[in-house]
Every structure is written in C-alpha cells, then in structure tokens.
Design a protein around this motif. Sequence first.
Motif, short mmCIF file in Angstrom:
data_model
loop_
_atom_site.label_atom_id
_atom_site.label_comp_id
_atom_site.label_asym_id
_atom_site.label_seq_id
_atom_site.Cartn_x
_atom_site.Cartn_y
_atom_site.Cartn_z
N ILE A 86 53.13 45.26 7.51
CA ILE A 86 52.76 43.86 7.75
C ILE A 86 52.48 43.21 6.40
N ASP A 87 52.81 41.92 6.30
CA ASP A 87 52.53 41.16 5.07
C ASP A 87 51.40 40.19 5.38
N MET A 88 50.27 40.37 4.67
CA MET A 88 49.07 39.60 5.02
C MET A 88 48.73 38.59 3.93
N SER A 95 32.10 34.17 3.06
CA SER A 95 32.00 33.80 4.49
C SER A 95 33.23 33.00 4.96
N GLN A 96 34.00 32.46 4.01
CA GLN A 96 35.21 31.68 4.37
C GLN A 96 36.40 32.58 4.68
N GLU A 97 36.21 33.88 4.43
CA GLU A 97 37.38 34.74 4.32
C GLU A 97 37.99 35.19 5.64
N GLY A 98 37.19 35.60 6.59
CA GLY A 98 37.74 36.17 7.82
C GLY A 98 37.94 37.67 7.66
N PRO A 99 37.74 38.44 8.75
CA PRO A 99 37.82 39.89 8.66
C PRO A 99 39.19 40.42 8.23
N ALA A 100 40.27 39.77 8.69
CA ALA A 100 41.59 40.32 8.38
C ALA A 100 41.92 40.14 6.90
N MET A 137 52.44 30.51 4.43
CA MET A 137 52.28 31.92 4.06
C MET A 137 52.14 32.81 5.30
N THR A 138 51.58 32.28 6.39
CA THR A 138 51.34 33.12 7.58
C THR A 138 52.64 33.40 8.35
N SER A 139 53.58 32.46 8.27
CA SER A 139 54.85 32.66 9.00
C SER A 139 55.97 33.09 8.06
N LEU A 140 55.67 33.20 6.78
CA LEU A 140 56.68 33.67 5.83
C LEU A 140 57.25 35.04 6.24
N PRO A 141 56.42 35.99 6.70
CA PRO A 141 57.00 37.28 7.13
C PRO A 141 57.99 37.11 8.29
N ALA A 142 57.65 36.25 9.25
CA ALA A 142 58.55 36.04 10.41
C ALA A 142 59.81 35.31 9.95
N ARG A 239 44.26 27.74 12.29
CA ARG A 239 43.75 26.37 12.18
C ARG A 239 42.66 26.30 11.12
N GLU A 240 42.81 25.34 10.23
CA GLU A 240 41.84 25.10 9.15
C GLU A 240 40.43 25.01 9.75
N GLY A 241 39.49 25.79 9.23
CA GLY A 241 38.09 25.71 9.65
C GLY A 241 37.77 26.41 10.97
N ARG A 242 38.74 27.10 11.57
CA ARG A 242 38.52 27.77 12.86
C ARG A 242 39.00 29.22 12.75
N SER A 243 38.21 30.14 13.33
CA SER A 243 38.64 31.53 13.35
C SER A 243 39.79 31.68 14.36
N GLU A 244 40.44 32.82 14.34
CA GLU A 244 41.56 33.01 15.27
C GLU A 244 41.11 32.85 16.74
N ASP A 245 39.93 33.35 17.05
CA ASP A 245 39.44 33.24 18.45
C ASP A 245 39.26 31.77 18.83
C1 LIG Z 1 52.11 35.21 16.26
C2 LIG Z 1 51.34 35.18 14.94
C3 LIG Z 1 51.81 35.90 13.86
C4 LIG Z 1 51.11 35.87 12.64
N1 LIG Z 1 51.61 36.60 11.58
C5 LIG Z 1 50.96 36.58 10.38
C6 LIG Z 1 51.46 37.34 9.28
O1 LIG Z 1 52.44 38.09 9.39
N2 LIG Z 1 50.80 37.23 8.09
C7 LIG Z 1 49.69 36.46 7.93
O2 LIG Z 1 49.13 36.41 6.84
N3 LIG Z 1 49.18 35.74 8.98
C8 LIG Z 1 49.78 35.80 10.19
N4 LIG Z 1 49.28 35.08 11.24
C9 LIG Z 1 48.09 34.26 11.02
C10 LIG Z 1 46.77 35.05 11.07
O3 LIG Z 1 46.66 35.69 12.33
C11 LIG Z 1 45.59 34.05 10.86
O4 LIG Z 1 45.67 33.49 9.58
C12 LIG Z 1 44.24 34.69 11.10
O5 LIG Z 1 43.34 33.65 11.43
C13 LIG Z 1 43.68 35.42 9.89
O6 LIG Z 1 42.48 36.07 10.27
P1 LIG Z 1 41.20 36.19 9.32
O7 LIG Z 1 40.34 37.22 9.95
O8 LIG Z 1 41.63 36.40 7.91
O9 LIG Z 1 40.52 34.77 9.40
P2 LIG Z 1 39.73 34.12 10.66
O10 LIG Z 1 38.48 34.86 10.94
O11 LIG Z 1 40.66 33.95 11.80
O12 LIG Z 1 39.35 32.69 10.07
C14 LIG Z 1 38.29 32.54 9.10
C15 LIG Z 1 38.52 31.25 8.31
O13 LIG Z 1 39.71 31.41 7.53
C16 LIG Z 1 40.60 30.35 7.78
N5 LIG Z 1 41.99 30.87 7.71
C17 LIG Z 1 42.60 31.72 8.56
N6 LIG Z 1 43.86 31.98 8.15
C18 LIG Z 1 44.04 31.26 7.02
C19 LIG Z 1 45.12 31.09 6.12
N7 LIG Z 1 46.28 31.74 6.29
N8 LIG Z 1 44.95 30.28 5.05
C20 LIG Z 1 43.79 29.61 4.84
N9 LIG Z 1 42.71 29.73 5.66
C21 LIG Z 1 42.84 30.55 6.73
C22 LIG Z 1 40.25 29.82 9.15
O14 LIG Z 1 40.60 28.46 9.26
C23 LIG Z 1 38.75 30.04 9.21
O15 LIG Z 1 38.07 28.95 8.64
C24 LIG Z 1 49.93 35.10 12.50
C25 LIG Z 1 49.44 34.39 13.61
C26 LIG Z 1 50.14 34.43 14.81
C27 LIG Z 1 49.60 33.65 15.99
#
Ligand SMILES: Cc1cc2nc3c(=O)[nH]c(=O)nc-3n(C[C@H](O)[C@H](O)[C@H](O)COP(=O)(O)OP(=O)(O)OC[C@H]3O[C@@H](n4cnc5c(N)ncnc54)[C@H](O)[C@@H]3O)c2cc1C
Length: 262
Positions: A86-88, A95-100, A137-142, A239-245
């Motif tokens: 997977i490409d992440m 705190s802005q980062e997110g677990p993934a 960047m999130t859909s670049l892998p797809a 979505r900017e400012g929102r977690s995935e959930d």
């Molecule tokens: C079908 C599908 C396929 C996906 N494939 C990929 C993939 O291959 N690679 C990939 O990198 N992502 C991919 N994503 C997007 C990824 O799931 C989200 O970016 C996810 O929210 C990241 O989780 P997180 O735990 O890092 O942040 P979250 O906990 O979800 O969010 C925390 C904060 O980070 C912000 N945030 C989340 N993502 C981004 C971002 N990309 N840039 C800037 N701010 C962000 C949110 O707005 C929030 O404020 C995919 C999403 C879907 C629905």
Amino acid sequence: MKKKAPPRPICLSVVENNPITPHMRRIVLTGSALATYPAISTSAYIKLLFDLDGNPLDTPPSSKEAVQMRTYTIRALERQNKRLSIDMALHGEGSQEGPASHWAKHAQPGSSILVGGPGNGKPLAKHYDWVLFAGDMTSLPAIASHLEALPSNVHGYAVIQITSEEDKQLLKTPDNVQVKWVIGHGSQLVENVAQLPWLTGIPAIWAACEFSSMRGLRTLFRDQRQVPHSQLYISSYWREGRSEDQHKVDKRKDAEAFATAK
Ligand SMILES: Cc1cc2nc3c(=O)[nH]c(=O)nc-3n(C[C@H](O)[C@H](O)[C@H](O)COP(=O)(O)OP(=O)(O)OC[C@H]3O[C@@H](n4cnc5c(N)ncnc54)[C@H](O)[C@@H]3O)c2cc1C
C-alpha cells in the motif's frame, strides 16, 4: 436475503516501509493468509485496524466500537510471495496526524497489524473515447494502478494534486494520456480540471479526492459538462478537518442529499 458477513480481518506483518517521495511511503505487508487471498480488481482496498488510542491492533477488537478503521488502496498483491503493498500519503503532525499517517511514518519491519477487506475497486466505464482521471495523494495509488492497466492506444488526461514538487512520481501511462501535476491543496484541483480542453467523444471519468474538491468536480462533470452517470465514478477519499469515521458519516449524508436533489 441475508447479507454475507465480511471476511474476518487477517493479521499481517510489515516487511518493508520505504519512502516513495517526501509525502508518500510504501508499506509492504506479509502473512500466510495472503497465499489464498481473494482475487482483487484494480483500485481494490483494505482497512487497517487501530484501537481508539491510535495503536495498530494485532488481536481482534472486543467490539466494533473499539476500533478505528482506515482505508488504503492495494497497490500490488503478490500471492505467491505473500506480499501486499500500500502507498500511504503522509499528512499533519501530532494531534493533526491521524493514526494511519502516524503508523506509516513509524511502522517497523516485524510489527503486526490487523487488515480487513478486501473491498472491490471501482472500474472505469466500459465504453469510452477518452479518459480523465482526477485525484490527489490519496487516490494516486488507485490512479496509477488504473493507468497501468489501460490499453496503449487510449488518450486523455490524469490531473493529480500533490503536496510538493518532489511528490511527482514516474507513472506508467499510455503515450497519449497527459499527466498534469498540481502542486498545493484546496480548490486548485477543480480549477485545473475545469481548464482542460474538453476532448471530443464520450469520456470515462474516474475521480477521487478531498470531499470539497469532490463536490466541485461533481458539479463540473454533472452540471456543466453533462457527463452521464454511467461514464463517471466520483468519490471523496477524505475530508479536511474530519477523521475517516466522521468523513464516512458526511459522505453518506451528502450522497443522500445529492440523490434527493436530482
Ligand atoms: C476507497 C479509499 C481508498 C483510499 N486509498 C488511499 C491510499 O491508497 N493512500 C492514501 O494515502 N490514502 C488513501 N485513502 C485515504 C485515507 O483513508 C484517509 O486519508 C484517511 O483519513 C487517513 O487516515 P489517518 O488516520 O491518517 O487520518 P484521520 O484520523 O482519518 O484524520 C485525521 C486528520 O487528518 C486529516 N487528513 C486525513 N487524510 C488526509 C490527507 N490525505 N491529507 C491531509 N489531511 C488528511 C483529516 O482531515 C483529519 O483532520 C483512501 C480512502 C478511501 C475511501
């Protein structure tokens, strides 16, 4: 009819975690379950499972409420070698980062994580005269996977918004698919797509990006360019400012409102 239960998450371990560009890392996962993994389509995805503190889970959670799932496109699956890549995209700090994103920066070879899925990829329309991909960047892998799978005589565009100049990647595309990189964030993706010379014939459009950009592109394609539903796949991946959930909830409401307004 009773809905089929989703496959149980499998436990995989990290074998490689390497930078592709400054804001993207490729994580290669391995595990015996990959030898018999289901066949996947282009842009199929998995779910990474974290606990509520953002730590990767390696044992099944006690309940659905005790887990945070994050969605990632399968960039490559090698069943024989039991490898899934997977490409992440990396974003935010602290705190802005997110677990993934945090996990992508720090996951060490040998560490484990539960992985759900796979979910089906979204195909391009079957019949078309030209193609248009739009994403970030999130859909670049797809998008990269779809481009690699195209016949060599296809023409069109791929417009991809990236964080910095250094995040450009070498993509395998048909000669006549023009790749346009958009550096930065916000509405620039929509503006750049809107400025493209519209080609003749029927397009197949595949777009996935941030929620607001998705809405901008949807208006452009559906209302201004009158692209029929059958020729268009469009989705928000975050979505900017929102977690995935939270984004999942927003996405559902938006889809319902859009369907009602039609
Ligand atoms: C079908 C599908 C396929 C996906 N494939 C990929 C993939 O291959 N690679 C990939 O990198 N992502 C991919 N994503 C997007 C990824 O799931 C989200 O970016 C996810 O929210 C990241 O989780 P997180 O735990 O890092 O942040 P979250 O906990 O979800 O969010 C925390 C904060 O980070 C912000 N945030 C989340 N993502 C981004 C971002 N990309 N840039 C800037 N701010 C962000 C949110 O707005 C929030 O404020 C995919 C999403 C879907 C629905």
